[in-house]
Design a protein around this motif. Structure first.
Motif, mmCIF file in Angstrom:
data_model
loop_
_atom_site.group_PDB
_atom_site.id
_atom_site.type_symbol
_atom_site.label_atom_id
_atom_site.label_comp_id
_atom_site.label_asym_id
_atom_site.label_seq_id
_atom_site.Cartn_x
_atom_site.Cartn_y
_atom_site.Cartn_z
ATOM 1 N N ILE A 106 0.806 -1.217 0.000
ATOM 2 C CA ILE A 106 0.000 0.000 0.000
ATOM 3 C C ILE A 106 0.833 1.258 0.000
ATOM 4 N N GLY A 107 1.944 1.258 -0.710
ATOM 5 C CA GLY A 107 2.732 2.480 -0.776
ATOM 6 C C GLY A 107 4.167 2.179 -1.122
ATOM 7 N N PRO A 108 5.034 3.129 -0.950
ATOM 8 C CA PRO A 108 6.456 2.935 -1.249
ATOM 9 C C PRO A 108 7.059 1.898 -0.320
ATOM 10 N N GLU A 109 8.248 1.463 -0.621
ATOM 11 C CA GLU A 109 8.872 0.472 0.245
ATOM 12 C C GLU A 109 9.294 1.130 1.554
ATOM 13 N N ARG A 110 9.286 0.326 2.613
ATOM 14 C CA ARG A 110 9.549 0.874 3.923
ATOM 15 C C ARG A 110 10.764 0.190 4.527
ATOM 16 N N VAL A 111 11.588 0.990 5.173
ATOM 17 C CA VAL A 111 12.736 0.432 5.879
ATOM 18 C C VAL A 111 12.349 0.238 7.339
ATOM 19 N N VAL A 112 12.519 -0.965 7.831
ATOM 20 C CA VAL A 112 12.111 -1.284 9.200
ATOM 21 C C VAL A 112 13.339 -1.302 10.099
ATOM 22 N N TYR A 113 13.220 -0.667 11.264
ATOM 23 C CA TYR A 113 14.330 -0.581 12.197
ATOM 24 C C TYR A 113 14.015 -1.309 13.497
ATOM 25 N N ARG A 114 15.086 -1.679 14.167
ATOM 26 C CA ARG A 114 14.966 -2.276 15.492
ATOM 27 C C ARG A 114 16.106 -1.698 16.330
ATOM 28 N N ILE A 115 15.904 -1.595 17.619
ATOM 29 C CA ILE A 115 16.942 -1.021 18.469
ATOM 30 C C ILE A 115 18.042 -2.061 18.713
ATOM 31 N N THR A 116 19.282 -1.604 18.770
ATOM 32 C CA THR A 116 20.395 -2.520 19.048
ATOM 33 C C THR A 116 20.665 -2.563 20.544
ATOM 34 N N GLU A 117 21.570 -3.430 20.924
ATOM 35 C CA GLU A 117 21.936 -3.520 22.330
ATOM 36 C C GLU A 117 22.581 -2.196 22.767
ATOM 37 N N HIS A 118 23.431 -1.694 21.893
ATOM 38 C CA HIS A 118 24.073 -0.410 22.134
ATOM 39 C C HIS A 118 23.022 0.695 22.287
ATOM 40 N N GLY A 119 22.030 0.658 21.422
ATOM 41 C CA GLY A 119 20.954 1.647 21.468
ATOM 42 C C GLY A 119 20.153 1.547 22.743
ATOM 43 N N GLU A 120 19.956 0.318 23.194
ATOM 44 C CA GLU A 120 19.259 0.090 24.452
ATOM 45 C C GLU A 120 19.975 0.820 25.595
ATOM 46 N N GLY A 121 21.283 0.690 25.618
ATOM 47 C CA GLY A 121 22.062 1.391 26.641
ATOM 48 C C GLY A 121 21.910 2.891 26.523
ATOM 49 N N GLU A 122 22.037 3.383 25.319
ATOM 50 C CA GLU A 122 21.919 4.821 25.094
ATOM 51 C C GLU A 122 20.530 5.318 25.491
ATOM 52 N N PHE A 123 19.508 4.526 25.187
ATOM 53 C CA PHE A 123 18.143 4.896 25.539
ATOM 54 C C PHE A 123 18.018 5.147 27.042
ATOM 55 N N PHE A 124 18.529 4.204 27.825
ATOM 56 C CA PHE A 124 18.393 4.374 29.271
ATOM 57 C C PHE A 124 19.286 5.493 29.788
ATOM 58 N N PHE A 125 20.430 5.648 29.167
ATOM 59 C CA PHE A 125 21.300 6.760 29.550
ATOM 60 C C PHE A 125 20.588 8.092 29.338
ATOM 61 N N LEU A 126 20.015 8.251 28.138
ATOM 62 C CA LEU A 126 19.318 9.498 27.824
ATOM 63 C C LEU A 126 18.091 9.697 28.711
ATOM 64 N N LEU A 127 17.396 8.588 28.964
ATOM 65 C CA LEU A 127 16.193 8.670 29.788
ATOM 66 C C LEU A 127 16.532 9.154 31.197
ATOM 67 N N HIS A 128 17.561 8.567 31.777
ATOM 68 C CA HIS A 128 17.993 8.986 33.106
ATOM 69 C C HIS A 128 18.345 10.466 33.104
ATOM 70 N N LYS A 129 19.119 10.875 32.095
ATOM 71 C CA LYS A 129 19.565 12.259 32.053
ATOM 72 C C LYS A 129 18.382 13.204 31.866
ATOM 73 N N ALA A 130 17.464 12.831 30.999
ATOM 74 C CA ALA A 130 16.337 13.718 30.697
ATOM 75 C C ALA A 130 15.468 13.949 31.921
ATOM 76 N N ILE A 131 15.377 12.928 32.797
ATOM 77 C CA ILE A 131 14.531 13.065 33.977
ATOM 78 C C ILE A 131 15.261 13.788 35.109
ATOM 79 N N SER A 132 16.508 13.398 35.337
ATOM 80 C CA SER A 132 17.163 13.914 36.537
ATOM 81 C C SER A 132 17.855 15.250 36.298
ATOM 82 N N ASP A 133 18.126 15.573 35.059
ATOM 83 C CA ASP A 133 18.981 16.726 34.784
ATOM 84 C C ASP A 133 18.180 17.840 34.118
ATOM 85 N N THR A 134 18.006 18.963 34.809
ATOM 86 C CA THR A 134 17.194 20.042 34.255
ATOM 87 C C THR A 134 17.867 20.751 33.083
ATOM 88 N N GLU A 135 19.180 20.597 32.997
ATOM 89 C CA GLU A 135 19.878 21.338 31.938
ATOM 90 C C GLU A 135 19.557 20.830 30.543
#
Lengths: 196, 196
Positions: free
Chosen positions: A59-88
């Motif tokens: 139903i449209g153009p071709e789509r590229v499908v992504y999945r998070i990597t293990e490395h990305g998983e780490g970065e996700f939680f790192f960013l999440l922690h920072k975004a919540i605890s750090d007002t800067e």
DNA sequence: CTCCCGCTAGTCAAACTTGACTAGCTACAA
DNA sequence: TTGTAGCTAGTCAAGTTTGACTAGCGGGAG
């Protein structure tokens, strides 16, 4: 973006686009639809996401499908922690983090929020100080015009409102509100269970 | 940027940079020092600023000095009005406008702020509505996860704080606070009188 | 006297963002 | 049956932002 892909397990650009639109992300963040595809490719280049497949959708153009990597998983939680605890990192990041709070353990989340509360209270105190300084008329003349005081009071009001909300939020979390990561398997924001 | 140059009568990039740094503009706006020179050139290309001179300063590189044009003067007031009365331009614009409120007449300023108050009150009402909707548990299941409510309450709290401040500000203005454009010649934010 | 630090003023390439555009498909009305 | 409106999924060039760099000068330490 990491969080959205992670939440879905797998996603292509258009899905991310829709989720972000649903959350009105173009209002509080700087994410218009055009940016998404570039961002996804960049995350893939940085090994935080990986291309899983290139479906030739019917139903449209071709789509590229992504999945998070293990490395990305780490970065996700790192960013999440920072975004919540750090007002800067700013209110936009905090807003972006809110949908994913349920991926954290309760104690952890409360700890991060307490951190934020401390920083916010400190910012409020400093603003109040600046305000008092500018109430006393300066002899320097043009140095700090009166309207700067206005900016300070404006900041102070919003910062104090945020503080009140944060404290209330922590209280509610302590009372057991929300199903968090350590409360069971079906918390929102986690990737769906993988068959296999 | 227009306002800063206008306020000074004449200014080069570094002066603008310093003023913005003084007002902590890189915090609430998206203006890092690197952007300034491009922006100035663009404003000049759009005939909102004009290059007045290229001084070969003795204490550094040569500096390009700008002055606001008549066209730029019009745009400045257009943007100022919009930034104050229109919430859709965002809080950053409002913050940017605050230093220049004294270039407006009292009646005009109060009118614009009343406009903003109306829009803000409407936004608060709508958020409250969304909040009530999401309190009632939905049958749709995953449609609107609980944390979205959290975003709404967060918005609501800040919006209501802003509303309180705005109302108080108008009250103070009505009581005669600040020397505005129609109160005398020496209001802050206007260009210095030109000799000649 | 000389060295180094820090300020002034600005440049630049690389990265990022965005509005406008494409092209195939479905559904529904005339 | 034709047309057309709207959705899907994404590309792209033009414009914007930025962090890292440059280069001259003053002034204080040694």
């Amino acid at each position: 973006m990491l969080g959205v892909v992670r939440m879905r397990g797998e996603a292509h650009g258009y899905q991310v686009r829709q989720d972000l639109q649903l959350w009105a992300a173009d209002r509080w963040a700087n994410v218009k639809p055009g940016s998404i595809y570039h961002a996804l490719r960049k995350l893939a280049a940085d090994d935080l996401l990986q291309e899983v497949a290139t479906q030739d959708s019917d139903i449209g153009p071709e789509r590229v499908v992504y999945r998070i990597t293990e490395h990305g998983e780490g970065e996700f939680f790192f960013l999440l922690h920072k975004a919540i605890s750090d007002t800067e990192t700013g209110p936009a990041m905090f807003n972006a983090a809110l949908p994913f709070i349920t991926t954290l353990d309760r104690g952890n989340l409360i700890f991060l929020l307490r951190n934020r509360i401390q920083q916010t209270a400190a910012a409020a105190g400093q603003t109040r100080l600046l305000l008092n300084q500018s109430i006393a008329p300066m002899e320097g003349g043009q140095g700090k015009p009166a309207h700067v005081r206005e900016m300070f009071t404006y900041w102070l009001v919003t910062v104090e409102a945020e503080l009140t909300w944060l404290k209330d939020f922590v209280t509610r979390l302590e009372a057991g509100e929300y199903a968090l990561a350590d409360d069971g398997a079906d918390a929102f924001g986690n990737p769906p269970a993988q068959p296999s």
